[in-house]
Design an enzyme around this catalytic site. Structure first.
Site, mmCIF file in Angstrom:
data_model
loop_
_atom_site.group_PDB
_atom_site.id
_atom_site.type_symbol
_atom_site.label_atom_id
_atom_site.label_comp_id
_atom_site.label_asym_id
_atom_site.label_seq_id
_atom_site.Cartn_x
_atom_site.Cartn_y
_atom_site.Cartn_z
ATOM 1 C CG HIS A 33 -0.221 -0.286 2.512
ATOM 2 N ND1 HIS A 33 0.621 0.636 3.094
ATOM 3 C CD2 HIS A 33 -0.192 -1.373 3.324
ATOM 4 C CE1 HIS A 33 1.094 0.147 4.212
ATOM 5 N NE2 HIS A 33 0.638 -1.074 4.377
ATOM 6 N N GLY A 35 1.918 3.119 2.206
ATOM 7 C CA GLY A 35 2.965 3.136 3.242
ATOM 8 C C GLY A 35 4.251 2.516 2.694
ATOM 9 C CG HIS A 36 4.394 -1.675 1.897
ATOM 10 N ND1 HIS A 36 3.081 -2.063 1.930
ATOM 11 C CD2 HIS A 36 5.003 -2.358 2.889
ATOM 12 C CE1 HIS A 36 2.905 -2.959 2.890
ATOM 13 N NE2 HIS A 36 4.045 -3.151 3.499
ATOM 14 C CD GLU A 147 9.222 6.853 13.007
ATOM 15 O OE1 GLU A 147 8.381 7.755 12.826
ATOM 16 O OE2 GLU A 147 10.255 7.004 13.659
ATOM 17 C CD GLN A 152 9.189 -4.884 11.765
ATOM 18 O OE1 GLN A 152 8.728 -6.014 11.900
ATOM 19 N NE2 GLN A 152 8.933 -4.157 10.694
ATOM 20 C CB SER A 184 -2.216 -1.799 8.317
ATOM 21 O OG SER A 184 -2.085 -3.188 8.585
ATOM 22 N NE ARG A 186 -1.922 -8.692 10.832
ATOM 23 C CZ ARG A 186 -0.610 -8.596 10.914
ATOM 24 N NH1 ARG A 186 -0.028 -7.428 10.810
ATOM 25 N NH2 ARG A 186 0.136 -9.676 11.102
HETATM 26 O O1 PAF Z 1 7.230 -5.172 8.743
HETATM 27 C C1 PAF Z 1 7.120 -6.199 8.046
HETATM 28 O O2 PAF Z 1 6.394 -6.264 7.050
HETATM 29 C C2 PAF Z 1 7.904 -7.446 8.437
HETATM 30 O O3 PAF Z 1 7.972 -7.590 9.820
HETATM 31 C C3 PAF Z 1 9.312 -7.491 7.821
HETATM 32 C C4 PAF Z 1 10.190 -6.384 8.340
HETATM 33 C C5 PAF Z 1 9.202 -7.417 6.310
HETATM 34 C C6 PAF Z 1 9.985 -8.823 8.174
HETATM 35 O O4 PAF Z 1 9.249 -9.910 7.708
#
Ligand code: PAF
Length: 278
Positions: A33, A35-36, A147, A152, A184, A186
């Site tokens: 999406h 965000g990515h 973020e 993570q 997200s 999800r």
């Molecule tokens: O944030 C994510 O989508 C996952 O945790 C990652 C960093 C790709 C690792 O599988």
């Protein structure tokens, strides 16, 4: 843009990159999406080459149903990435990443003692397993993380330093829908009623700023949780106000210099997380 679906295909595509010392890397689990895409654009801006991985990592799921229902949309993902300056999409098979069972246990500096850590046992160790494996394969100079997964990012920064990985982690701001819901993968699993309710999470979190003057951190968290739970579609799992550096929940407002508020909220069975700086 080359789509490499095995380690061998990746090695071939990688060997053709001109400037291997300046690779930007965006690890993802797909279902891409905006965000990515913002991470991919940041990489393309900074680096000579951009590699995006798409791999739904089984070792970071502590819930079988979540792993099974996680959206998988490789074709649509590649279409989106075609529009960005991506050199390689690495979409490996499980056997490429884990030729044998990964039994490594990582030192996460205790940063997994809070928030998602105790609620998703083994999750961050699984993230460390896959991210280190991907770093070893892609050998990036920069890696970009959103973020939205605040914990993570902190944990990845920790083990990258601890293990002396020669790369820079670049945290990127949360991208939100126009109604405030954090983007997200999800979100696509929400029913229409849940999707309509979900912006209530961010709207409520933002109230912490004005409540800060009147109540203790724990009281503010409790007030916000109650308000979120007033919506019948939502159920707060936790809301914590933390020291953004140690991730430890704070007792008093002056316990830490950098404050973050983070939460996990169920729109069952989907679990949504969000966070804001205070
Ligand atoms: O944030 C994510 O989508 C996952 O945790 C990652 C960093 C790709 C690792 O599988």
């Amino acid at each position: 843009m080359i789509v490499a679906k095995t380690l061998a295909e990746f090695a071939q595509a990688y060997s053709n990159l001109e400037n291997k010392a300046d690779i930007g890397f965006v690890p993802t689990m797909g279902a891409l999406h905006e965000g990515h895409i913002s991470l991919v654009k940041e990489s393309a801006k900074r680096c000579s080459h951009t590699v995006v991985s798409i791999f739904v990592n089984p070792t970071q799921f502590n819930n079988k149903q979540d792993l099974e229902t996680y959206p998988r949309t490789l074709e649509a993902d590649c279409k989106l990435l075609e529009e960005c300056a991506v050199d390689i999409v690495f979409a490996p098979r499980v056997i490429d990443i884990y030729p044998q069972e990964d039994t490594r246990v990582f030192d996460l500096g205790g940063l997994d003692n809070y928030g998602e850590g105790p609620r998703r046992p083994g999750h961050f160790n699984g993230v460390a397993q896959v991210v280190t494996r991907l770093f070893d394969i892609v050998k990036p100079a920069y890696a970009f993380f959103g973020e939205k997964d605040f914990q993570q990012v902190a944990i990845i920064k920790y083990f990258v330093k601890d293990l002396n990985y020669p790369l820079t982690i670049v945290p990127c701001s949360i991208i939100r829908e126009s109604d405030g819901l954090a983007k997200s993968s999800r979100n696509t699993l929400l029913t229409p009623a849940q999707r309509a309710a979900a912006p209530h999470i961010y709207k409520t979190l933002c109230k912490a700023v004005e409540l800060k003057g009147k109540y203790s951190p724990k009281e503010v968290a409790a007030i916000l949780a109650k308000e979120i739970d007033e919506n019948p579609e939502l159920e707060t799992e936790y809301i914590e106000i933390i020291d953004a550096d140690t991730l430890r929940p704070i007792e008093n407002w002056n316990d830490a210099e950098n404050l973050r508020l983070w939460c996990a909220v169920y729109a069952r069975p989907v679990r949504l997380i969000d966070n804001i700086g205070l």
